[in-house]
Each structure stands twice: as C-alpha cells, then as structure tokens.
Design an enzyme around this catalytic site. Structure first.
Site, short mmCIF file in Angstrom:
data_model
loop_
_atom_site.label_atom_id
_atom_site.label_comp_id
_atom_site.label_asym_id
_atom_site.label_seq_id
_atom_site.Cartn_x
_atom_site.Cartn_y
_atom_site.Cartn_z
N SER A 24 0.84 -1.50 0.08
CA SER A 24 -0.16 -0.33 -0.19
C SER A 24 0.74 1.05 0.20
O SER A 24 0.11 2.38 -0.18
CB SER A 24 -1.32 0.20 1.24
OG SER A 24 -0.05 0.01 2.02
N ASN A 111 -2.73 -2.27 13.50
CA ASN A 111 -4.29 -1.71 12.88
C ASN A 111 -4.66 -0.82 14.08
O ASN A 111 -5.46 0.26 13.41
CB ASN A 111 -4.98 -3.05 13.29
CG ASN A 111 -5.13 -4.20 12.50
OD1 ASN A 111 -4.42 -4.29 11.62
ND2 ASN A 111 -4.90 -5.48 13.01
N HIS A 157 -39.17 22.53 -13.39
CA HIS A 157 -39.11 22.44 -15.42
C HIS A 157 -38.30 22.97 -15.58
O HIS A 157 -37.96 22.52 -16.91
CB HIS A 157 -40.46 21.63 -15.38
CG HIS A 157 -41.39 21.72 -14.58
ND1 HIS A 157 -41.54 20.15 -14.03
CD2 HIS A 157 -42.14 22.14 -13.43
CE1 HIS A 157 -42.96 20.06 -12.95
NE2 HIS A 157 -42.73 21.19 -12.95
N SER A 278 -11.70 25.48 -27.82
CA SER A 278 -12.01 24.44 -29.13
C SER A 278 -10.23 24.31 -29.98
O SER A 278 -10.51 25.72 -31.13
CB SER A 278 -12.74 24.67 -30.13
OG SER A 278 -12.94 23.91 -30.99
N LYS A 284 -15.36 29.59 -29.69
CA LYS A 284 -15.48 28.71 -28.59
C LYS A 284 -15.18 29.02 -28.05
O LYS A 284 -13.83 30.07 -27.87
CB LYS A 284 -15.39 27.39 -29.26
CG LYS A 284 -16.31 26.41 -30.35
CD LYS A 284 -17.34 26.31 -29.54
CE LYS A 284 -18.02 24.95 -29.27
NZ LYS A 284 -19.07 24.98 -28.54
N ASN A 286 -15.59 27.59 -24.14
CA ASN A 286 -15.87 26.33 -23.19
C ASN A 286 -16.42 26.47 -21.87
O ASN A 286 -14.57 27.12 -20.91
CB ASN A 286 -15.36 24.60 -23.54
CG ASN A 286 -15.80 24.79 -25.30
OD1 ASN A 286 -16.91 25.36 -25.95
ND2 ASN A 286 -15.49 24.02 -25.76
N GLU A 291 -17.95 22.06 -15.91
CA GLU A 291 -18.20 21.06 -16.94
C GLU A 291 -17.29 19.62 -15.86
O GLU A 291 -17.81 18.48 -15.23
CB GLU A 291 -18.00 20.74 -17.92
CG GLU A 291 -19.39 21.04 -18.91
CD GLU A 291 -18.46 21.07 -20.17
OE1 GLU A 291 -19.06 20.31 -21.23
OE2 GLU A 291 -17.31 21.67 -21.16
N TYR A 318 -9.97 -6.37 12.13
CA TYR A 318 -9.33 -5.82 10.66
C TYR A 318 -9.42 -6.86 9.39
O TYR A 318 -9.19 -7.70 10.09
CB TYR A 318 -8.59 -5.47 10.67
CG TYR A 318 -7.27 -5.34 9.39
CD1 TYR A 318 -7.46 -3.68 9.95
CD2 TYR A 318 -6.29 -5.38 8.97
CE1 TYR A 318 -6.23 -3.45 8.44
CE2 TYR A 318 -5.62 -5.64 8.00
CZ TYR A 318 -5.71 -4.39 7.48
OH TYR A 318 -5.15 -3.22 6.51
N GLN A 323 -7.22 -2.10 3.26
CA GLN A 323 -6.76 -1.82 3.01
C GLN A 323 -7.30 -0.67 1.67
O GLN A 323 -6.18 0.09 1.15
CB GLN A 323 -5.09 -2.19 2.35
CG GLN A 323 -4.12 -1.64 2.11
CD GLN A 323 -2.79 -2.52 2.32
OE1 GLN A 323 -2.16 -2.84 3.08
NE2 GLN A 323 -2.73 -3.28 0.92
N LYS A 326 -8.21 3.70 1.31
CA LYS A 326 -7.24 4.98 1.73
C LYS A 326 -7.74 5.39 0.40
O LYS A 326 -7.88 6.85 -0.19
CB LYS A 326 -6.20 5.03 1.60
CG LYS A 326 -6.20 5.06 3.54
CD LYS A 326 -4.79 4.60 3.66
CE LYS A 326 -4.47 3.21 3.69
NZ LYS A 326 -5.29 2.47 4.86
N1 ARG Z 1 -1.16 -1.23 4.94
C1 ARG Z 1 -2.62 -1.57 5.84
C2 ARG Z 1 -3.60 -1.21 6.01
O1 ARG Z 1 -3.95 0.43 5.58
C3 ARG Z 1 -2.05 -1.36 7.37
C4 ARG Z 1 -2.34 -2.55 8.10
C5 ARG Z 1 -2.17 -3.67 8.06
N2 ARG Z 1 -2.62 -4.62 8.93
C6 ARG Z 1 -2.76 -5.79 8.90
N3 ARG Z 1 -2.80 -6.81 9.92
N4 ARG Z 1 -1.83 -6.40 7.84
O2 ARG Z 1 -4.62 -1.09 6.06
#
Ligand code: ARG
Length: 461
Positions: A24, A111, A157, A278, A284, A286, A291, A318, A323, A326
C-alpha cells in the site's frame, strides 16, 4: 528471503505477486506526517508510563524527526517489501538509530496505527474542505449583495415560473454550502476519538495511557472499544458522504453556469481563466471547468460507493480489504478541493449580464401568479377561481403574442369584470419580486436581510 518485520515463522518470502498486491506504500505514503505524529505521541506515552526508558523514548523521538526531515526533503521511498508507510518508517528508523527502534511498536499494532493515521488525515481533509467552502460562501454572499435587486427568471421544470432576484438565487447556494459545512463539522466531532492503544484488536496488557496519546493528537479522548476501533471506517464514510453531498451541490451550481453561459441564455460571461477554447472552432469558449465539476461529482459519489462496498460484510476485526479504504478517500478529497476552488473562482469572477436576465424574466408570462394573487387580494376571489381567470388571460396574451401587462384593459374586463386598471401595477417583474417579502422570499429587501445575516455569520464587515 523472508520479511524482516514479520518473517519469523516463514520459510519462504512472498512471491512477486504477493508483494505487489500487498503493497500500500504507493498510496499510503500520503499518511507520512500523520504516521510520524502518531508514533511520536505513542513513544512519548511509552516513556511517560515507564514502558520504555526515557533514553530510548528520546532516541526514538529524535529518530522519527530525522525520518520526517528525510521524507520532507526527498519524498517517501517506495519499497514493496516494506508494504506500507508504517513499516517503511520503522525500518528507516532502525537504520538511523539501531535496535532501540524496535521498542516503538510496543503496545500497538499497524491496525490501530492505520486507524489513527487515517483519522488524522481525514480530520485535516475536513478542515481544508471547510476553509474552501467558507471562501465559496464569501464569494456567493458578495455577489448576492451586488445583485439583491437584479431580476432574472426563476424556473421550475426549467420553464419560466416566477421572476426572482439573482441575489436570491445565489443565496440558495450559500444555504446549501452552509449545510455541507455543518455535515463536515458533524463528521469531525463524531470521528474525533483516538483508536491508538487498541493494538491489534483486543487492547494491550502494557500499562499504557490512552488519554495521553489522544490528547497529544488533538482528539477529544480515546475510543471506547478496541474491536470497534480497528474495524471502524465510519469516519471515512461520513467524510465521503459529506463530500458527495457537497459535490452534488457544486455540480448543480456548475450546471447552472453551463446553461447560463450557453448562447440562447446568455445570462453570464464566464471568466476566461476558467474556460477553454476549441482546437477547430475559433469562436468557442467552453465552460470546461464547470463541466469537470459536474463530472467530478459522479466520481466522488463513486468513491463513497467504493468504500461502502469494501466495508459491507467484513467480520470484526481488521481484514486486509480495509487497506482499500484509502484510495477512494484520497481521490475524493483531491477532486473536491479542485471543485470547490473552481466554483469559488467562477462565482467570484463571472460577469452577470443583468439586462439579458431582466429581458428573459419578461418572457413566459412570469407574472401570471401575480395577476391571480391580485384578484384574490383586490376582488376577494378564491385563489382557485383566480387561477382559472388568469389562465384565460394568459391564453389571450399568448394568442396576441404580447406580455400580460400589454393586454388592453377592456380585453381583461371581458374575461372578468372585476379586473380594473390598478392590476397593471401588479404585473411588472419589479412589482412581482418586491411583493414576495415573506421570510426567505425573493424580494430585494428580504435578500438584503439574508445577505446581512450571512455576512455577520461569516464575520465580514
Ligand atoms: N497497510 C495496512 C492498511 O492500510 C496497515 C494495516 C495492516 N495490518 C495488518 N494486520 N496487516 O490497512
């Protein structure tokens, strides 16, 4: 070889595929500042509680500062073997300060670490969104004040309904953005509890002080249940929900600018700085920024859906699915910040073509309701009957190709004898908007009151 952080029980290291799917760091390096801050709070607490020595705590804190300085200068290195920002930082810390680094991870887990870092990040994103939305509100209020008396057609409308003032229309968005800000603020209060010290899932046997770390990181206090703490991503979903709702509002405003800028409307001239040309059609200009704001709102809603799908059905505590929390949050935050900035520029710099708006407000029998209201007020006719009489007048005017206030009095009297010459004073668009002075109505005097309230709320002079 096997992994230096967790490879003790492994005979073989992960395959190339395992390393790639697991890593990650390509995206969670965005959490580095939060990760350092949480580690510093954690180690200060470990020192204060006598869980690591004061010397080790100081060495680790100094090392974390050194790692942060490297990240600041050179960026965060991406080594898939180190998986994520947490192990990347700990590994570099070990290179810099030696074996004491290994004491940092006492009484914590990735975690609770990631749950803490991510909350800190989302909290900052909320603060940034709020600052941007405040600037947008200021732009809306300034322009609404300029145009409290500028008349334009109001639509339902997308058909001419009743005349309104441009200031009133802009203040409608001020209200929406205000609710968006309050949704973000609600989410911030709800999320502002610190998961650190929940460890992997069950808490820890070390005599930690969770109130101390929570306080050091600006949280209102620690979370109450360790299982919930490492499993909860409600805070990110709350953020994405608020962001989606906000993006929908921005998208509606963007859509209005797009319509208003079209040649048949011609209500606005958009700023050159937020338009593009354009490559083939030389004339043009735009409304691309608007948009894209409209388009981005769909992507932001997609980010919300993405995280909802990730979380649905995950057992406690967890799971690595989490993961994937994010990327959608980071993406949504970036898209939202750009959308807010684009709309703030557009509101602030657009030229409103008020004569065109005023002329359009004259079309489409926009004051028909005023005729019906006049019949109720002056001739004591029940509204439903007045509606019917007015319908006949509209039909006549449409047939003659004239506006309501251009009909002959005799012709109106033929429709209903109770109509007299005073009716014409009610049929102008100015009279129409001026009459609508109910609280929150479109009358210029009401708009000025709401603008004054808003300026006071925003602390404007
Ligand atoms: N990179 C992991 C995440 O974003 C961190 C937590 C990892 N925990 C684990 N038990 N492997 O979720």
């Amino acid at each position: 070889g096997s992994n230096q952080m967790w490879g003790g029980r492994f005979a073989q290291g992960p395959s190339a595929i395992m390393r790639e799917i697991n890593a990650s760091i390509p995206f969670d390096k965005a959490l580095w500042k939060q990760d350092i801050a949480a580690s510093k709070a954690h180690v200060a607490m470990l020192g204060a509680c006598g869980i690591v020595s004061a010397d080790d705590a100081a060495t680790i804190a100094g090392g974390l500062d050194a790692v942060a300085a490297e990240y600041e200068a050179d960026g965060v290195p991406e080594d898939w073997d180190l998986e994520d920002i947490h192990m990347t930082t700990e590994s570099r810390l070990a290179q810099l300060i030696g074996p004491a680094a290994g004491r940092l991870h006492t009484a914590r887990s990735r975690n609770d670490q990631v749950a803490t870092d991510f909350r800190l990040w989302v909290r900052d994103a909320i603060d940034q969104a709020d600052a941007g939305l405040e600037a947008l509100q200021i732009a809306l209020v300034e322009r609404a004040g300029e145009h409290a008396g500028s008349i334009m057609p109001g639509f339902t409308h997308l058909q001419t309904a009743q005349p309104v003032t441009l200031g009133h229309h802009l203040m409608a968005y001020y209200e929406m953005i205000g609710r968006d800000r309050s949704r973000f603020a609600d989410a911030r209060v709800r999320m502002n509890r610190c998961p650190l010290g929940s460890a992997a899932l069950a808490g820890t046997g070390f005599p930690i002080d969770r109130f101390m770390t929570a306080d050091a990181l600006g949280f209102a206090g620690p979370t109450a249940n360790s299982l919930d703490s490492v499993s909860d991503r409600d805070f990110a979903l709350d953020y994405l929900m608020a962001a989606s709702q906000c993006a929908l509002h921005l998208s509606r405003l963007a859509e209005e600018f797009i319509i208003w800028a079209s040649q048949p409307f011609g209500f606005v001239t958009l700023p050159d700085s937020l338009s593009t040309g354009s490559s083939i059609m030389p004339q043009k200009k735009n409304p691309d920024a608007a948009e894209l704001v409209r388009g981005h709102s769909g992507r932001i809603a997609g980010c919300l859906t993405s995280l909802m799908m990730t979380m649905k059905g995950l057992p406690l505590a967890y799971s690595k699915d989490m993961q994937d929390d994010k990327p959608p949050v980071f993406e949504a935050a970036g898209l939202l910040a750009l959308s807010i900035a684009a709309m703030t520029g557009m509101v602030g710099e657009t030229v409103f073509r008020t004569p065109r708006m005023r002329a359009a407000a004259e079309l489409g029998f926009a004051t028909a309701t005023d005729l019906a209201d006049w019949l109720v007020r002056e001739a004591d006719i029940p509204f439903r009957e007045a509606h019917h009489i007015t319908g006949a007048a509209v039909k006549l005017a449409e047939g003659q190709g004239v506006a309501l206030d251009q009909l002959q009095l005799d012709a109106l009297k033929e429709i209903d004898s109770r109509i007299d010459a005073r009716v014409f004073t009610a049929l102008s668009v100015e009279a129409s908007v001026a009459a609508r002075k109910s609280h929150g109505g479109t009358a210029p005097e009401q708009v000025r009151l709401r603008v004054a309230d808003a300026r006071a709320a925003l602390g404007l002079g």
